[in-house]
Design a protein around this motif. Structure first.
Motif, PDB file in Angstrom:
ATOM      1  N   ASP A   1       0.852  -1.180   0.000  1.00  0.00           N
ATOM      2  CA  ASP A   1       0.000   0.000   0.000  1.00  0.00           C
ATOM      3  C   ASP A   1       0.892   1.235   0.000  1.00  0.00           C
ATOM      4  OD1 ASP A   1      -3.039  -0.857   0.837  1.00  0.00           O
ATOM      5  OD2 ASP A   1      -1.553  -2.217   1.669  1.00  0.00           O
ATOM      6  N   ILE A   2       0.419   2.299  -0.639  1.00  0.00           N
ATOM      7  CA  ILE A   2       1.163   3.549  -0.675  1.00  0.00           C
ATOM      8  C   ILE A   2       0.327   4.637  -0.003  1.00  0.00           C
ATOM      9  CG2 ILE A   2       0.285   4.097  -3.008  1.00  0.00           C
ATOM     10  CD1 ILE A   2       2.960   5.534  -3.528  1.00  0.00           C
ATOM     11  N   GLY A   3       0.978   5.423   0.840  1.00  0.00           N
ATOM     12  CA  GLY A   3       0.277   6.477   1.561  1.00  0.00           C
ATOM     13  C   GLY A   3       0.987   7.808   1.393  1.00  0.00           C
ATOM     14  N   PHE A   4       0.225   8.865   1.287  1.00  0.00           N
ATOM     15  CA  PHE A   4       0.758  10.207   1.083  1.00  0.00           C
ATOM     16  C   PHE A   4       0.535  11.063   2.325  1.00  0.00           C
ATOM     17  CE2 PHE A   4       0.232   8.528  -3.094  1.00  0.00           C
ATOM     18  CZ  PHE A   4       1.169   9.161  -3.896  1.00  0.00           C
ATOM     19  N   ILE A   5       1.634  11.526   2.918  1.00  0.00           N
ATOM     20  CA  ILE A   5       1.534  12.499   3.998  1.00  0.00           C
ATOM     21  C   ILE A   5       1.487  13.871   3.336  1.00  0.00           C
ATOM     22  CG2 ILE A   5       2.621  13.492   6.040  1.00  0.00           C
ATOM     23  CD1 ILE A   5       3.985  10.835   6.540  1.00  0.00           C
ATOM     24  N   GLY A   6       0.284  14.419   3.269  1.00  0.00           N
ATOM     25  CA  GLY A   6       0.054  15.638   2.506  1.00  0.00           C
ATOM     26  C   GLY A   6      -0.711  15.299   1.244  1.00  0.00           C
ATOM     27  N   ALA A   7      -1.659  16.138   0.897  1.00  0.00           N
ATOM     28  CA  ALA A   7      -2.492  15.869  -0.282  1.00  0.00           C
ATOM     29  C   ALA A   7      -2.651  17.134  -1.121  1.00  0.00           C
ATOM     30  CB  ALA A   7      -3.862  15.332   0.146  1.00  0.00           C
ATOM     31  N   GLY A   8      -1.551  17.874  -1.282  1.00  0.00           N
ATOM     32  CA  GLY A   8      -1.555  19.070  -2.107  1.00  0.00           C
ATOM     33  C   GLY A   8      -1.491  18.725  -3.586  1.00  0.00           C
ATOM     34  N   LYS A   9      -1.152  19.711  -4.393  1.00  0.00           N
ATOM     35  CA  LYS A   9      -1.204  19.535  -5.841  1.00  0.00           C
ATOM     36  C   LYS A   9      -0.247  18.468  -6.351  1.00  0.00           C
ATOM     37  CE  LYS A   9      -2.926  24.161  -6.905  1.00  0.00           C
ATOM     38  NZ  LYS A   9      -2.685  25.451  -7.602  1.00  0.00           N
TER      39      LYS A   9
ATOM     40  N   ALA B   1      -4.708  14.573   5.226  1.00  0.00           N
ATOM     41  CA  ALA B   1      -4.743  16.032   5.089  1.00  0.00           C
ATOM     42  C   ALA B   1      -5.452  16.592   6.311  1.00  0.00           C
ATOM     43  CB  ALA B   1      -5.482  16.443   3.812  1.00  0.00           C
ATOM     44  N   PRO B   2      -5.005  17.733   6.824  1.00  0.00           N
ATOM     45  CA  PRO B   2      -5.585  18.273   8.046  1.00  0.00           C
ATOM     46  C   PRO B   2      -6.979  18.868   7.869  1.00  0.00           C
ATOM     47  CG  PRO B   2      -3.904  19.749   7.195  1.00  0.00           C
ATOM     48  CD  PRO B   2      -3.839  18.508   6.378  1.00  0.00           C
ATOM     49  N   THR B   3      -7.338  19.270   6.642  1.00  0.00           N
ATOM     50  CA  THR B   3      -8.629  19.934   6.446  1.00  0.00           C
ATOM     51  C   THR B   3      -9.663  18.981   5.842  1.00  0.00           C
ATOM     52  OG1 THR B   3      -8.152  20.735   4.211  1.00  0.00           O
ATOM     53  CG2 THR B   3      -7.433  22.114   6.064  1.00  0.00           C
ATOM     54  N   GLN B   4     -10.888  19.109   6.296  1.00  0.00           N
ATOM     55  CA  GLN B   4     -11.969  18.274   5.780  1.00  0.00           C
ATOM     56  C   GLN B   4     -12.215  18.540   4.304  1.00  0.00           C
ATOM     57  OE1 GLN B   4     -13.702  15.925   7.792  1.00  0.00           O
ATOM     58  NE2 GLN B   4     -14.310  15.219   5.758  1.00  0.00           N
TER      59      GLN B   4
ATOM     60  N   ILE C   1     -10.199  14.907  -2.346  1.00  0.00           N
ATOM     61  CA  ILE C   1      -9.367  13.798  -2.812  1.00  0.00           C
ATOM     62  C   ILE C   1     -10.156  12.489  -2.811  1.00  0.00           C
ATOM     63  CG2 ILE C   1      -7.297  12.443  -2.385  1.00  0.00           C
ATOM     64  CD1 ILE C   1      -6.675  15.214  -3.420  1.00  0.00           C
ATOM     65  N   ALA C   2     -10.916  12.262  -1.763  1.00  0.00           N
ATOM     66  CA  ALA C   2     -11.699  11.025  -1.669  1.00  0.00           C
ATOM     67  C   ALA C   2     -12.733  10.937  -2.782  1.00  0.00           C
ATOM     68  CB  ALA C   2     -12.374  10.942  -0.308  1.00  0.00           C
ATOM     69  N   GLU C   3     -13.431  12.044  -3.040  1.00  0.00           N
ATOM     70  CA  GLU C   3     -14.465  12.053  -4.070  1.00  0.00           C
ATOM     71  C   GLU C   3     -13.880  11.955  -5.479  1.00  0.00           C
ATOM     72  OE1 GLU C   3     -16.641  15.604  -3.306  1.00  0.00           O
ATOM     73  OE2 GLU C   3     -17.419  14.898  -1.369  1.00  0.00           O
ATOM     74  N   THR C   4     -12.720  12.562  -5.690  1.00  0.00           N
ATOM     75  CA  THR C   4     -12.125  12.584  -7.027  1.00  0.00           C
ATOM     76  C   THR C   4     -11.460  11.267  -7.387  1.00  0.00           C
ATOM     77  OG1 THR C   4     -11.699  14.959  -6.800  1.00  0.00           O
ATOM     78  CG2 THR C   4     -10.508  13.803  -8.551  1.00  0.00           C
ATOM     79  N   TYR C   5     -10.764  10.641  -6.421  1.00  0.00           N
ATOM     80  CA  TYR C   5      -9.959   9.466  -6.739  1.00  0.00           C
ATOM     81  C   TYR C   5     -10.426   8.178  -6.059  1.00  0.00           C
ATOM     82  CZ  TYR C   5      -7.010  13.215  -8.392  1.00  0.00           C
ATOM     83  OH  TYR C   5      -6.549  14.337  -9.044  1.00  0.00           O
ATOM     84  N   GLY C   6     -11.339   8.292  -5.115  1.00  0.00           N
ATOM     85  CA  GLY C   6     -11.876   7.105  -4.463  1.00  0.00           C
ATOM     86  C   GLY C   6     -10.902   6.411  -3.544  1.00  0.00           C
ATOM     87  N   ILE C   7      -9.944   7.155  -2.992  1.00  0.00           N
ATOM     88  CA  ILE C   7      -8.957   6.561  -2.089  1.00  0.00           C
ATOM     89  C   ILE C   7      -9.351   6.825  -0.637  1.00  0.00           C
ATOM     90  CG2 ILE C   7      -7.168   6.913  -3.821  1.00  0.00           C
ATOM     91  CD1 ILE C   7      -6.008   9.110  -1.960  1.00  0.00           C
ATOM     92  N   THR C   8      -8.708   6.121   0.271  1.00  0.00           N
ATOM     93  CA  THR C   8      -8.952   6.308   1.700  1.00  0.00           C
ATOM     94  C   THR C   8      -8.235   7.563   2.181  1.00  0.00           C
ATOM     95  OG1 THR C   8      -9.120   3.928   2.039  1.00  0.00           O
ATOM     96  CG2 THR C   8      -8.697   5.286   3.988  1.00  0.00           C
ATOM     97  N   MET C   9      -8.904   8.363   2.989  1.00  0.00           N
ATOM     98  CA  MET C   9      -8.307   9.584   3.521  1.00  0.00           C
ATOM     99  C   MET C   9      -8.269   9.534   5.043  1.00  0.00           C
ATOM    100  SD  MET C   9      -7.330  11.493   1.026  1.00  0.00           S
ATOM    101  CE  MET C   9      -6.918  12.954   2.007  1.00  0.00           C
ATOM    102  N   TYR C  10      -7.174  10.036   5.607  1.00  0.00           N
ATOM    103  CA  TYR C  10      -7.015  10.156   7.053  1.00  0.00           C
ATOM    104  C   TYR C  10      -6.769  11.613   7.419  1.00  0.00           C
ATOM    105  CZ  TYR C  10      -6.172   5.079   6.875  1.00  0.00           C
ATOM    106  OH  TYR C  10      -6.285   3.727   6.673  1.00  0.00           O
ATOM    107  N   GLN C  11      -6.981  11.915   8.677  1.00  0.00           N
ATOM    108  CA  GLN C  11      -6.735  13.272   9.146  1.00  0.00           C
ATOM    109  C   GLN C  11      -5.280  13.469   9.560  1.00  0.00           C
ATOM    110  OE1 GLN C  11      -9.435  14.632  12.178  1.00  0.00           O
ATOM    111  NE2 GLN C  11      -8.409  16.600  12.446  1.00  0.00           N
ATOM    112  N   THR C  12      -4.670  12.426  10.145  1.00  0.00           N
ATOM    113  CA  THR C  12      -3.311  12.564  10.660  1.00  0.00           C
ATOM    114  C   THR C  12      -2.351  11.579   9.994  1.00  0.00           C
ATOM    115  OG1 THR C  12      -3.548  10.943  12.445  1.00  0.00           O
ATOM    116  CG2 THR C  12      -4.277  13.208  12.894  1.00  0.00           C
TER     117      THR C  12
END
Length: 274
Positions: free
Chosen positions: A10-18, A42-45, A51-62
């Protein structure tokens, strides 16, 4: 360690900017990872929802939530936020995991101070990754195997051209690839100004200039010819192009562009040393 591109990885991204979003989109589009194997935090809802709606991936807050479920972690935050992730949030990336950083100026040595047991990759991507035409250099720590390096290249190639270089050359990559799109945009805008001056609409002029730059770049990459040779092919004796080439030479285009790139390289060296 789980293979970076195995079905269980699995690959995870710390940060979800451009830049992170560009990589996520590229990995899915090129079939490198299915969306079910990709997560980000990503810290903001607002960002998480987008990101979740566009790519269908799992999102976390921290970041702490993210790293537990990811084998390969991409660090995609602003340089000023890096220290806080590891010292204040207490994120731990241990043995068996790989940290891939796209943070400007973050050296392997500094990464090792945060994650001594993880494998590490330093990447310098550029803005054009957003349209899957990026140019980037990367360097891996000495513990990575040839197979793991090939996986890293495949992952990065999802958003453009990826070239492995020694870490000592990463600052040069910053100047030639990381910063240079800004210079190219300036050239396109200047060419478009001349087109508008001579009767073209702004939209027409920008599109023609941009497509010409795109085509010229593809000629260099796909023919393997030296740029000087391709330039000479365009310059007919006594024609229009050689007049423009002479003007650019007289005005110091080569010197100006070389100095601009050299300046960005020097700034990158300063940031790395800090």
């Amino acid at each position: 360690m789980t293979d970076l591109l195995s079905m269980s990885a699995d690959i995870g991204f710390i940060g979800a900017g451009k830049m992170a979003e560009a990589m996520i989109g590229g990995l899915i589009a090129k079939g490198v990872f299915p969306k079910e194997k990709i997560a980000a935090c990503a810290p903001t809802q607002k960002t998480r929802d987008h990101i979740a709606e566009t790519y269908g991936i799992t999102m976390y807050q921290t970041a702490k939530e993210l790293v537990d479920s990811s084998n390969l972690i991409v660090l995609a935050v602003k340089p000023k936020h890096v220290d806080g992730i590891f010292t204040e949030e207490g994120v731990v990336i241990g043995k068996g995991k790989t940290l891939l950083s796209i943070v400007a100026g973050l050296t392997l040595k500094k990464m090792n101070s945060y994650v001594p047991e993880a494998k590490k990759v330093r990447v310098m991507p550029n803005h054009c990754c957003m349209v899957l035409e990026g140019a980037m250099g990367y360097t891996c720590d000495p513990t990575m195997t040839d197979s793991e390096k090939e996986d890293i290249k495949k992952i990065l190639s999802a958003v453009g051209l990826a070239v492995e270089v020694p870490e000592s050359q990463m600052d040069a990559v910053t100047g030639i690839a990381g910063s240079s799109p800004a210079f190219m945009y300036m050239v396109i805008d200047s060419m478009a100004d001349a087109g508008v001056l001579n009767g073209l609409s702004r939209d027409q002029a920008v599109k023609l200039a941009a497509q010409s730059m795109l085509g010229a770049a593809k000629m260099v990459l796909e023919t393997g010819k030296h740029p000087d040779q391709l330039r000479d092919e365009v310059c007919s004796p006594g024609g229009t192009t050689i007049v423009g080439v002479k003007i650019l030479e007289d005005l110091g285009l080569r010197s100006a562009m070389s100095s601009a790139v050299d300046g960005t390289i020097e700034k990158s060296r300063q940031m790395s040393s800090e």
